[in-house]
Design an enzyme around this catalytic site. Structure first.
Site, PDB file in Angstrom:
ATOM      1  N   GLU A 171       0.851  -1.199   0.000  1.00  0.00           N
ATOM      2  CA  GLU A 171       0.000   0.000   0.000  1.00  0.00           C
ATOM      3  C   GLU A 171       0.882   1.242   0.000  1.00  0.00           C
ATOM      4  O   GLU A 171       2.038   1.178   0.414  1.00  0.00           O
ATOM      5  CB  GLU A 171      -0.887   0.002   1.254  1.00  0.00           C
ATOM      6  CG  GLU A 171      -0.071   0.116   2.530  1.00  0.00           C
ATOM      7  CD  GLU A 171      -0.857  -0.271   3.783  1.00  0.00           C
ATOM      8  OE1 GLU A 171      -1.676   0.541   4.209  1.00  0.00           O
ATOM      9  OE2 GLU A 171      -0.630  -1.365   4.315  1.00  0.00           O
TER      10      GLU A 171
ATOM     11  N   LYS B 182       2.701   4.612   1.089  1.00  0.00           N
ATOM     12  CA  LYS B 182       3.095   5.206   2.370  1.00  0.00           C
ATOM     13  C   LYS B 182       2.716   6.681   2.297  1.00  0.00           C
ATOM     14  O   LYS B 182       3.272   7.436   1.510  1.00  0.00           O
ATOM     15  CB  LYS B 182       4.601   5.046   2.578  1.00  0.00           C
ATOM     16  CG  LYS B 182       5.067   5.572   3.923  1.00  0.00           C
ATOM     17  CD  LYS B 182       6.492   5.129   4.198  1.00  0.00           C
ATOM     18  CE  LYS B 182       6.935   5.456   5.605  1.00  0.00           C
ATOM     19  NZ  LYS B 182       6.860   6.861   5.959  1.00  0.00           N
TER      20      LYS B 182
ATOM     21  N   ASP C 287       2.408  10.495   3.167  1.00  0.00           N
ATOM     22  CA  ASP C 287       3.332  11.448   3.792  1.00  0.00           C
ATOM     23  C   ASP C 287       2.530  12.478   4.596  1.00  0.00           C
ATOM     24  O   ASP C 287       2.300  13.592   4.150  1.00  0.00           O
ATOM     25  CB  ASP C 287       4.163  12.132   2.707  1.00  0.00           C
ATOM     26  CG  ASP C 287       5.360  12.850   3.298  1.00  0.00           C
ATOM     27  OD1 ASP C 287       5.599  12.711   4.519  1.00  0.00           O
ATOM     28  OD2 ASP C 287       6.050  13.560   2.541  1.00  0.00           O
TER      29      ASP C 287
ATOM     30  N   TYR D  20      -4.936   2.617   8.349  1.00  0.00           N
ATOM     31  CA  TYR D  20      -4.120   1.513   7.835  1.00  0.00           C
ATOM     32  C   TYR D  20      -3.613   0.553   8.904  1.00  0.00           C
ATOM     33  O   TYR D  20      -2.900  -0.386   8.606  1.00  0.00           O
ATOM     34  CB  TYR D  20      -2.942   2.037   7.012  1.00  0.00           C
ATOM     35  CG  TYR D  20      -2.072   3.066   7.720  1.00  0.00           C
ATOM     36  CD1 TYR D  20      -1.351   2.715   8.847  1.00  0.00           C
ATOM     37  CD2 TYR D  20      -1.969   4.368   7.247  1.00  0.00           C
ATOM     38  CE1 TYR D  20      -0.556   3.646   9.492  1.00  0.00           C
ATOM     39  CE2 TYR D  20      -1.181   5.303   7.880  1.00  0.00           C
ATOM     40  CZ  TYR D  20      -0.475   4.931   9.014  1.00  0.00           C
ATOM     41  OH  TYR D  20       0.297   5.850   9.654  1.00  0.00           O
TER      42      TYR D  20
ATOM     43  N   LYS E  57      11.164   3.190   0.219  1.00  0.00           N
ATOM     44  CA  LYS E  57      11.087   4.632   0.022  1.00  0.00           C
ATOM     45  C   LYS E  57      11.388   4.983  -1.432  1.00  0.00           C
ATOM     46  O   LYS E  57      12.181   4.314  -2.094  1.00  0.00           O
ATOM     47  CB  LYS E  57      12.095   5.337   0.944  1.00  0.00           C
ATOM     48  CG  LYS E  57      11.911   5.039   2.421  1.00  0.00           C
ATOM     49  CD  LYS E  57      10.591   5.532   2.976  1.00  0.00           C
ATOM     50  CE  LYS E  57      10.555   7.023   3.163  1.00  0.00           C
ATOM     51  NZ  LYS E  57      11.187   7.502   4.370  1.00  0.00           N
TER      52      LYS E  57
ATOM     53  N   CYS F   8      43.078  16.914  16.819  1.00  0.00           N
ATOM     54  CA  CYS F   8      41.708  17.303  17.122  1.00  0.00           C
ATOM     55  C   CYS F   8      41.580  18.819  17.027  1.00  0.00           C
ATOM     56  O   CYS F   8      42.341  19.546  17.673  1.00  0.00           O
ATOM     57  CB  CYS F   8      41.335  16.831  18.526  1.00  0.00           C
ATOM     58  SG  CYS F   8      39.753  17.485  19.079  1.00  0.00           S
TER      59      CYS F   8
ATOM     60  N   CYS G 175      40.853  20.277  20.771  1.00  0.00           N
ATOM     61  CA  CYS G 175      41.767  20.261  21.919  1.00  0.00           C
ATOM     62  C   CYS G 175      43.217  20.049  21.516  1.00  0.00           C
ATOM     63  O   CYS G 175      44.112  20.064  22.359  1.00  0.00           O
ATOM     64  CB  CYS G 175      41.346  19.199  22.930  1.00  0.00           C
ATOM     65  SG  CYS G 175      41.637  17.513  22.383  1.00  0.00           S
TER      66      CYS G 175
ATOM     67  N   CYS H 169      39.701  11.621  18.240  1.00  0.00           N
ATOM     68  CA  CYS H 169      40.502  12.425  19.148  1.00  0.00           C
ATOM     69  C   CYS H 169      40.865  11.573  20.350  1.00  0.00           C
ATOM     70  O   CYS H 169      40.034  10.864  20.900  1.00  0.00           O
ATOM     71  CB  CYS H 169      39.689  13.644  19.578  1.00  0.00           C
ATOM     72  SG  CYS H 169      40.311  14.419  21.073  1.00  0.00           S
TER      73      CYS H 169
ATOM     74  N   CYS I  91      39.205  16.821  26.255  1.00  0.00           N
ATOM     75  CA  CYS I  91      38.737  17.469  25.027  1.00  0.00           C
ATOM     76  C   CYS I  91      37.378  18.116  25.296  1.00  0.00           C
ATOM     77  O   CYS I  91      36.418  17.421  25.647  1.00  0.00           O
ATOM     78  CB  CYS I  91      38.613  16.438  23.907  1.00  0.00           C
ATOM     79  SG  CYS I  91      37.876  17.142  22.416  1.00  0.00           S
TER      80      CYS I  91
END
Ligand code: IVH
Length: 750
Positions: free
Chosen positions: A126, A128, A130, A236, A324, A429, A432, A447, A453
């Site tokens: 069926e 979908k 939105d 549904y 989808k 990083c 840090c 890191c 950090c």
């Protein structure tokens, strides 16, 4: 009166009063316009009121009211609705983006149910829709409650609004005494266009798409506004029921239709993956001609008996999947690549884009995953995007797939500026300055700064207070950042010391800050205090240890039952983590040699030897095996737990936190009268009437813990034919052992 004072000249108290007056006057104008069709002021006057409201709010953002007229486009603030706890959780759907995933879905279901490849297995297919999902509760044929999905567990009570929707029957005839009908509220294209024309006419902001318009219209505090908006509803699914609707999905939908609900006419039965894919292609063709938005096709196992056996994962049913439609694409310029440092130290590159609209939503960021991805290759070194790398200044194609973070699809080399240079991924990083290292086999650079950090510390704190963790009211991501910046909190335990450490001084300071009022500051300490009592699974999840998500945290909590047992077990397993790594390294070397044809791989033997050479202290191996034996907990979870607990700074920080808490043991998931509630069970050997996955899910549903290895903590072993060492060990330890039929009788499934 303040109405005559220019917005720039109002003082705080005047501004507060004026915002209240404006909220009331604009609401009155809205009601007159929308419901009574009898405007009480000209459009120009209305616009002037709104502009004045916006100007005052811009000067005093903290005075913005929950019922602010400027927020009335789109969703009304959630505080406005009463909360409803769903009798049965409202779940989401697993997404599929590629055809193979449908075949895999069918295969997975067959395996779970123990059905052969040729056994008949039908699905419904069926569209979908939105829109937004809604649960309607009918008692004795009367609509008594309508609730939005919310977070799936708790939604908002929108009963008055739902009663204004024509597709939603107020009464039913011949329905089960208790019936919860679930479906999607949406707006048709034609109605959406007309609504937006009206919005524009009266200088209100148009809605971005029908979904937003439907959501904004349903979530109106004033139901009369909802009545004026043309919303529709497709049924549904269902929630709680006093009796089954039917034996199949298809006939249950037929029953809902007979009861007076609108069901989607494009719902059909499919005989297997090939038909499901063909139907998907048909619906995709029809998409443009439908008068409502759909974003995919949903397939569900038709037999409701099988649906019940398949049951649910944590947030999605095993018996359904959403295919989808491909996401929409757009080209834009990549202005810069920023590096964000996450809770576990991962350096994540983010593309900053020139804003571009894709499917009605403005995108300005996209994820770039990791350094290999930027360089144009995947984790195995295979080229992606034909090996094209990504540079600052490039033209890139971006897309949104589902609700996930936008991604990059392609790079246009013909438009690459001459000055563009390959992106140099940082080795330090950026937050840090610690080394950022990449371990063998890991696509992510991390890191090494740990708690020193600031980015990791803040992200850990944000995670700690997040909804599924400590969920402290009034202490969200924004406040955590503020408090961290001010040096008030550096680690979770500091949160529980705030009041003692800063006392009333802290309150006064808070009160003077932007965004804090008298009440919210006082409430904060109360909210913090409330969370000193915390369920074990939330605590484990809140620690933010890599790979330990909500599900793993719950598995660990159920298995160990208390913080002391859990911590002792992880501590005991620490030396074994090193042995595990050494053993896996030996096995990998062995396999490489075997591939090179040097000798036959004897992985089991190498593994055994490596463990032996590790000369572990008493109990380490058993603790490790118990840990990785917990169903759902693998070596990667166990390793990161051991790593965290082995780091003395991190461990000390955890211990400081524990000192503030009263930790609640996990509740058995069971119906209290289940004969196996709270017991630890091991399934071994082959099972004939159910698959292993099904047996595990059923045992957990009844409140049992399922473990992969037999130990003194095991209460029951269910042994099928071919059970070897585990069954022997059970006998040695004197543990009760049942065969499959015995198990089914015990739990009443025989
Ligand atoms: S079945 C237990 N069927 O999609 C699963 N959902 O991404 C019940 N949705 O939250 C959902 N059309 O709001 C189902 N035909 C359809 C649907 C549908 C739209 C929505 C629903 C759900 C979301 C999951």
């Amino acid at each position: 009166m303040t109405g005559t004072v220019a917005a720039e000249d109002l003082d705080r108290a005047q501004a507060r009063a004026e915002l209240a007056r404006l909220a009331e006057e604009i609401a009155r104008a809205d009601r007159a316009y929308h419901t009574d069709d009898a405007p009480v002021m000209s459009d120009a006057d209305y616009d002037a009121l709104k502009a004045r409201n916006a100007a005052i709010e811009a000067r005093f953002p903290d005075l913005r009211r929950p019922d602010s007229p400027s927020g009335r486009i789109g969703a009304t603030p959630a505080e406005g609705f009463a909360k409803v706890t769903h009798a049965q959780r409202m779940l989401s759907l697993e997404n599929a983006f590629y055809p193979e995933e449908i075949t895999e879905f069918d295969g997975r279901i067959r395996r779970y149910l123990g059905l052969g490849a040729d056994a008949p297995l039908r699905y419904t297919s069926e569209p979908k829709i939105d829109g937004l999902s809604l649960s309607l509760r009918y008692e004795d044929g009367h609509l008594v409650q309508a609730a939005t999905r919310g977070d799936g567990t708790v939604g908002e009570n929108v009963t008055a609004n739902a009663r204004t929707i024509d597709d939603i029957p107020q009464t039913l005839e011949g329905a089960p005494a208790l019936l919860e009908v679930r479906g999607e509220v949406y707006m048709s294209h034609a109605d959406f266009a007309a609504l937006n024309a009206r919005q524009t006419e009266r200088s209100d902001k148009p809605f971005a798409n029908p979904r937003n318009a439907a959501a904004g219209s349903l979530r109106q505090l004033d139901a009369e506004v909802t009545r004026a908006r043309p919303l529709r509803f497709f049924a549904y699914a269902w929630g709680e029921l006093s009796e089954p609707l039917a034996e199949t999905q298809m006939s249950a939908i037929g029953r809902l239709s007979a009861l007076g609900f609108v069901t989607n006419p494009l719902t059909v039965l499919c005989d297997g993956p090939a038909e499901m894919l063909a139907r998907y292609a048909e619906i995709e063709q029809q998409r443009a001609t439908l008068d409502y938005d759909i974003d995919g096709v949903v397939c569900k196992v038709n037999d409701l008996g099988l649906q019940a056996r398949l049951g649910y994962r944590s947030t999605t049913p095993r018996w359904a999947i959403a295919q989808k439609f491909p996401a929409e694409l757009a080209w834009t310029r990549l202005e810069a690549i920023d590096i964000q440092v996450g809770r576990t130290g991962a350096l994540s590159p983010v593309a900053r884009l020139t804003p571009v609209t894709v499917g009605g939503v403005v995108l300005s960021n996209a994820t770039l995953h990791n350094e290999d991805y930027i360089a144009g290759r995947d984790a195995n070194g295979t080229p992606i995007r034909d090996g094209k790398d990504v540079r600052e200044g490039d033209w890139v194609q971006v897309y949104r797939a589902g609700d996930v973070i936008p991604k990059l699809a392609d790079v246009d080399l013909s438009r690459r500026p001459g000055s563009a240079v390959p992106f140099a991924f940082p080795k330090k990083c950026p937050e840090c300055g610690s080394d950022a290292v990449r371990e063998a086999g890991d696509s992510v650079r991390r890191c090494t700064g740990g708690l020193i950090c600031p980015a990791q510390a803040v992200e850990k704190l944000k995670h700690f207070v997040s909804r599924a963790a400590f969920d402290i009211e009034g202490l969200g991501a924004r406040q955590v950042e503020q408090f961290y910046r001010d040096g008030w909190i550096a680690e979770p335990s500091d949160i529980f010391e705030l009041e003692a450490r800063y006392g009333p001084g802290c309150l006064t300071q808070l009160r003077n800050r932007e965004g804090w009022g008298e009440k919210s500051a006082a409430n904060l300490f109360r909210a913090i205090d409330e969370k000193r009592r915390i369920p074990l699974e939330r605590l484990i999840f809140a620690l933010g240890i890599r790979h330990v998500g909500e599900v793993a945290a719950a598995d660990l909590a159920r298995h160990y039952g208390s913080w002391e047992e859990f911590a002792a077990a992880v501590d005991a397993a620490i030396p074994a983590a090193a042995a595990h790594r050494a053993a896996e390294k030996a096995v990998a070397a062995e396999q490489r040699a075997a591939q090179a044809g040097e000798r036959r791989a004897q992985s089991a033997e190498s593994r055994r030897r490596a463990w032996e050479e590790a000369a572990l202290p008493e109990g380490a191996k058993a603790a490790w095996e118990d840990l990785v034996g917990i169903d759902g907990i693998g070596a990667s979870v166990a390793l990161s737990l051991a790593d965290s607990f082995a780091q003395s700074a991190e461990r000390a920080s955890i211990d400081r936190l524990i000192g503030h808490l009263d930790i609640l043991p996990p509740e058995p998931r069971a119906t209290a009268d289940s004969p196996v509630a709270g017991k630890t069970i091991v399934f071994t050997g082959s099972l004939e009437r159910m698959t292993r996955a099904e047996a595990k899910a059923r045992a957990e549903e009844l409140g049992a813990r399922v473990s992969g290895s037999v130990s003194a903590r095991t209460d029951l072993v269910v042994a099928g034919p071919g059970a070897g060492s585990k069954a022997r060990k059970a006998t040695e330890l004197g543990i009760e052992t049942l065969d499959e039929d015995g198990w089914l009788r015990l739990v009443g499934d025989a």
